[in-house]
Design a protein around this motif. Structure first.
Motif, short mmCIF file in Angstrom:
data_model
loop_
_atom_site.label_atom_id
_atom_site.label_comp_id
_atom_site.label_asym_id
_atom_site.label_seq_id
_atom_site.Cartn_x
_atom_site.Cartn_y
_atom_site.Cartn_z
N VAL A 101 0.87 -1.17 0.00
CA VAL A 101 0.00 0.00 0.00
C VAL A 101 0.91 1.23 0.00
CG1 VAL A 101 -1.82 1.24 1.22
CG2 VAL A 101 -1.75 -1.27 1.31
N TYR A 102 0.85 1.99 -1.06
CA TYR A 102 1.66 3.20 -1.20
C TYR A 102 0.85 4.39 -0.70
CZ TYR A 102 4.87 0.32 -3.83
OH TYR A 102 5.75 -0.67 -4.18
N VAL A 103 1.48 5.16 0.20
CA VAL A 103 0.75 6.24 0.86
C VAL A 103 1.55 7.54 0.89
CG1 VAL A 103 -0.48 4.61 2.37
CG2 VAL A 103 1.64 5.66 3.18
N GLN A 143 2.38 -4.30 3.42
CA GLN A 143 3.45 -3.34 3.65
C GLN A 143 2.92 -1.95 3.32
OE1 GLN A 143 6.82 -4.74 1.33
NE2 GLN A 143 7.56 -5.85 3.13
N ILE A 144 3.11 -1.05 4.25
CA ILE A 144 2.75 0.35 4.04
C ILE A 144 4.03 1.06 3.62
CG2 ILE A 144 1.73 2.42 5.06
CD1 ILE A 144 -0.15 -0.07 4.99
N ILE A 145 4.01 1.65 2.43
CA ILE A 145 5.22 2.20 1.82
C ILE A 145 5.00 3.67 1.48
CG2 ILE A 145 6.80 2.01 -0.15
CD1 ILE A 145 5.90 -0.99 -0.28
N GLU A 151 10.15 4.14 1.02
CA GLU A 151 10.59 3.72 2.35
C GLU A 151 9.46 2.97 3.05
OE1 GLU A 151 11.51 5.98 6.48
OE2 GLU A 151 12.68 6.67 4.75
N LEU A 152 9.79 1.85 3.66
CA LEU A 152 8.81 1.06 4.39
C LEU A 152 8.41 1.79 5.67
CD1 LEU A 152 7.27 -1.67 4.57
CD2 LEU A 152 9.24 -2.53 5.86
N ILE A 153 7.11 2.01 5.84
CA ILE A 153 6.59 2.67 7.04
C ILE A 153 6.18 1.62 8.08
CG2 ILE A 153 4.73 4.13 7.93
CD1 ILE A 153 4.67 5.49 5.15
#
Length: 163
Positions: A101-103, A143-145, A151-153
């Motif tokens: 999930v790109y945020v 994965q929240i990215i 960058e991995l959050i």
């Protein structure tokens, strides 16, 4: 009779679907010798009140393809619906067991958009179960990215996140 889903894969055999009526779910009204005809196939009632209905592989594949499209549309919609404004895009593998999930980092950290993870997991779990994955093997790693620098959050792993 309103039916609800009980277990997609009885004995982990793809295409075997188990249903219960709302009354049976509540533990009332089960008739041991009752059978239901669905699509000209007999469904068998079990002692626990569920009804097991077996479909052929062609129908199962069609339902699986529809379910996969629905899950993909739902996940894709999280980025475009506006319901989760921090999400810019979502990528996933073919069985939805790994989802990126790109945020927008600032917007994500200052919102409740992390609730999307539970929605993603529910779609993933539902699809994997119908696909025939054994209950104990169903996982969803999210994965929240950060969409600006990759960058991995955070990483959320279900069902471990429930413990």
């Amino acid at each position: 009779t309103e039916l609800f889903f009980n277990n997609y894969s009885r004995n982990n055999v793809p295409g075997a679907v188990e249903w219960r009526t709302e009354k049976q779910k509540a533990g009332i009204g089960f008739h041991e010798h009752t059978a239901v005809a669905v699509d000209d196939k007999a469904a068998t009632c079990t002692e626990d009140g569920s009804v097991t209905y077996t479909i052929n592989k062609a129908k199962w594949r069609k339902l699986l393809a529809e379910m996969k499209k629905s899950a993909a549309d739902t996940l894709d919609g999280f980025a475009s619906s506006g319901e989760y404004p921090s999400i810019t895009s979502i990528k996933y593998n073919k069985d939805f067991s790994k989802v990126d999930v790109y945020v927008n980092r600032t917007a994500y950290l200052n919102s409740m958009d992390s609730m999307v993870c539970l929605n993603i997991y529910m779609n993933s779990h539902f699809y994997q179960l119908f696909h025939g994955t054994k209950q104990d093997n169903i996982i969803c790693e999210i994965q929240i990215i950060d969409s600006t620098n990759n960058e991995l959050i955070d990483t959320v792993k279900y069902p471990d996140a429930f413990q």
